[in-house]
Enzyme design. Structure first.
Site, PDB file in Angstrom:
ATOM      1  CD  GLU A 123      -2.698  -0.831   2.280  1.00 23.28           C
ATOM      2  OE1 GLU A 123      -3.126   0.201   3.396  1.00 23.28           O
ATOM      3  OE2 GLU A 123      -3.862  -1.991   2.235  1.00 23.28           O
ATOM      4  CD  GLU A 161      -3.514  -5.396   3.955  1.00 25.15           C
ATOM      5  OE1 GLU A 161      -4.869  -4.554   4.475  1.00 25.15           O
ATOM      6  OE2 GLU A 161      -2.545  -5.349   3.533  1.00 25.15           O
TER       7      GLU A 161
HETATM    8  O1  IFM Z   1      -4.208  -3.072   9.081  1.00 26.07           O
HETATM    9  C1  IFM Z   1      -3.942  -2.162   8.521  1.00 26.07           C
HETATM   10  C2  IFM Z   1      -2.704  -2.922   7.577  1.00 26.07           C
HETATM   11  O2  IFM Z   1      -1.827  -3.214   8.198  1.00 26.07           O
HETATM   12  C3  IFM Z   1      -2.836  -2.288   5.748  1.00 26.07           C
HETATM   13  N1  IFM Z   1      -3.849  -1.883   5.072  1.00 26.07           N
HETATM   14  C4  IFM Z   1      -5.269  -1.876   6.142  1.00 26.07           C
HETATM   15  C5  IFM Z   1      -5.075  -2.822   7.022  1.00 26.07           C
HETATM   16  C6  IFM Z   1      -6.813  -2.050   7.991  1.00 26.07           C
HETATM   17  O3  IFM Z   1      -6.292  -0.983   8.043  1.00 26.07           O
END
Ligand code: IFM
Length: 452
Positions: free
Chosen positions: A164, A356
């Protein structure tokens, strides 16, 4: 189709700073998140990742829990400063040893390691030398990638470079909400972004050159997913255009990052809008950035909606009053897992992995000793159905990683947000499988048919 495609990978993820703890152990160097947590007022209730979920000590137990859930893959990140305490130079055998043992234990349990090289815990010493703004920063990252490849690539074959970049650049360097907490001008933000892209490219080169087993390489990207309010062609085109063609003075457009990676050039709208704020880019830069990748990792939690406005331009459509939201106050919009992968696949033609997806919830231990999280089961079911719909519609998607395997340190929110399939009782360190963990086990066993 009830089941997902043959060979589809079911996993869950976590990140070093969020779960490991052991912040002052094993020779680990200081990171920008350590420093952020030491700064009063930055993190909710003064929480820190110093102990985290104590995964640094409890990793054996955690791997057994993953096995119990039936995970096929575990996505975790390497703490750069465990490997290179100063971020460059001298390697730390103890740090490498930690990941060595973790990888061995995962493989022994039949769980494939998916390794992210960088999930935000940037070496503090390199930050003091300019961090991602330094022209040397791409090389620092590439060199680190080479060390990790040398150490783990005899067993690890799935790699993600960066997690990210819009977050660690946008929240870390522009809004200052995340470490290192800077509020830079936009041209500096773009310069740092360009350096991360160069770092990504050098890391991919290092992995391809040094991995002992043929690697599969991607990154884990996030951004603003946009869905159309209807399947009308005009609305669909408006949503696609909003997702990739509309730029603001921020870094949340996917195309800002992945057009250079997949097309070897910045989007013309970005170049036009940002003008002199754009970094100076050489042809060689673009050659480095546009290294071929094997998959496109997307971290998706929600989306916004648009319709085609009168001029044909996308027009934002508000969610209905009282819409569902998670405790992050993110809307429950399962359509995100249809339109996000579909638009990305149609634009870049790279196999998609959802690296994710999940939700934070008001989980606690019930009087009966269990942790009951029907909202999470409902949330994941809805999202997975949309993902399956995308696959049925022709999107090539090869995996799904639930976020997160266990509750953990949710950055500026500290431990107040619980994303896990596994509940962590922080004072004791005790782990308790939530109902969603058992549900996910059945989903995995049935290759997705279990979502109905
Ligand atoms: O916890 C985070 C993760 O580290 C990166 N993506 C989003 C998740 C939730 O906010």
């Amino acid at each position: 189709m009830n089941e997902f495609p043959v060979g589809f990978v079911w996993g869950a993820g976590a990140a070093s700073y969020q779960v490991e703890g052991g912040a002052y152990e094993g020779g680990r160097g200081t990171t920008v998140w350590d420093v952020m947590c030491w700064t009063p007022g930055k993190i909710w209730d003064g929480h820190t990742g110093e102990v985290g979920c104590d995964h640094y000590h409890r990793w054996r137990e955690d791997v057994q829990i993953m096995k119990q859930i039936g995970l096929q893959a575990y996505r975790f990140s390497i703490a750069w400063t465990r490997i290179l305490p100063s971020g460059q130079g001298k390697t730390n055998a103890e740090g490498i040893g930690f990941y060595d043992r973790l990888v061995d234990a995962l493989l022994e349990a039949g769980i494939e390691p998916w390794v992210t090289l960088f999930h935000w815990d940037y070496p503090y010493e390199l930050f003091c030398k300019g961090g991602w703004l330094s022209p040397d920063s791409p090389k620092w990252f590439g060199d680190y990638a080479a060390v990790v490849a040398d150490a783990l690539s005899d067993r690890v074959t799935k790699w993600m470079t960066l997690n990210e970049p819009p977050c660690f650049i946008g929240l870390g360097l522009q809004s200052g909400d995340h470490a290192p907490g800077l509020k830079l001008g936009f041209s500096e933000v773009l310069r740092a972004a360009h350096n991360t892209l160069l770092g990504h490219g050098l890391a991919v080169q290092a992995l391809r050159e040094r991995c002992k087993k043929k690697p599969m390489i991607g990154m884990a990207m996030c951004g603003r997913v946009t869905a159309p309010v209807s399947e009308d062609r005009a609305d669909v085109e408006a949503a696609r255009s909003n997702m990739f063609d509309e730029f603001g003075w921020d870094v949340w457009n996917y195309a800002l990052w992945t057009d250079p990676i997949f097309f070897g050039r910045y989007h013309e709208n970005a170049i036009r809008l940002y003008g002199n704020a754009m970094p100076r880019v050489t042809d060689n830069d673009m050659k480095i950035i546009a290294q071929p990748l094997d998959f496109y990792g997307m971290n998706i939690y929600s989306c916004g909606f648009v319709k085609a406005g009168k001029s044909g331009r996308p027009e934002h459509v508000a969610l209905p009053v009282g819409y569902g939201m998670t405790t992050m106050e993110w809307p429950v919009t399962p359509e995100a897992l249809y339109w996000g992968p579909r638009f990305a696949w149609e634009r870049y033609r790279k196999p998609i992995v959802i690296t994710e997806n999940g939700m934070s919830n008001t989980d606690w231990i019930a009087l009966d000793g269990g942790v009951h999280d029907p909202q999470r089961i409902d949330f994941l079911t809805r999202y997975l159905k949309e993902y399956r719909r995308a696959i049925e519609g022709g999107v090539q998607a090869i995996g799904y990683f639930q976020w997160s395997i266990m509750d953990n340190f949710e950055w500026a929110h500290g431990y107040k947000r619980r994303f896990g399939l596994v509940y962590v009782d922080y004072p004791s360190g005790r782990r308790i499988l939530k109902d969603s963990a058992r549900w996910y086990r059945d989903v995995i066993r049935s290759n997705g048919a279990g979502i109905g």
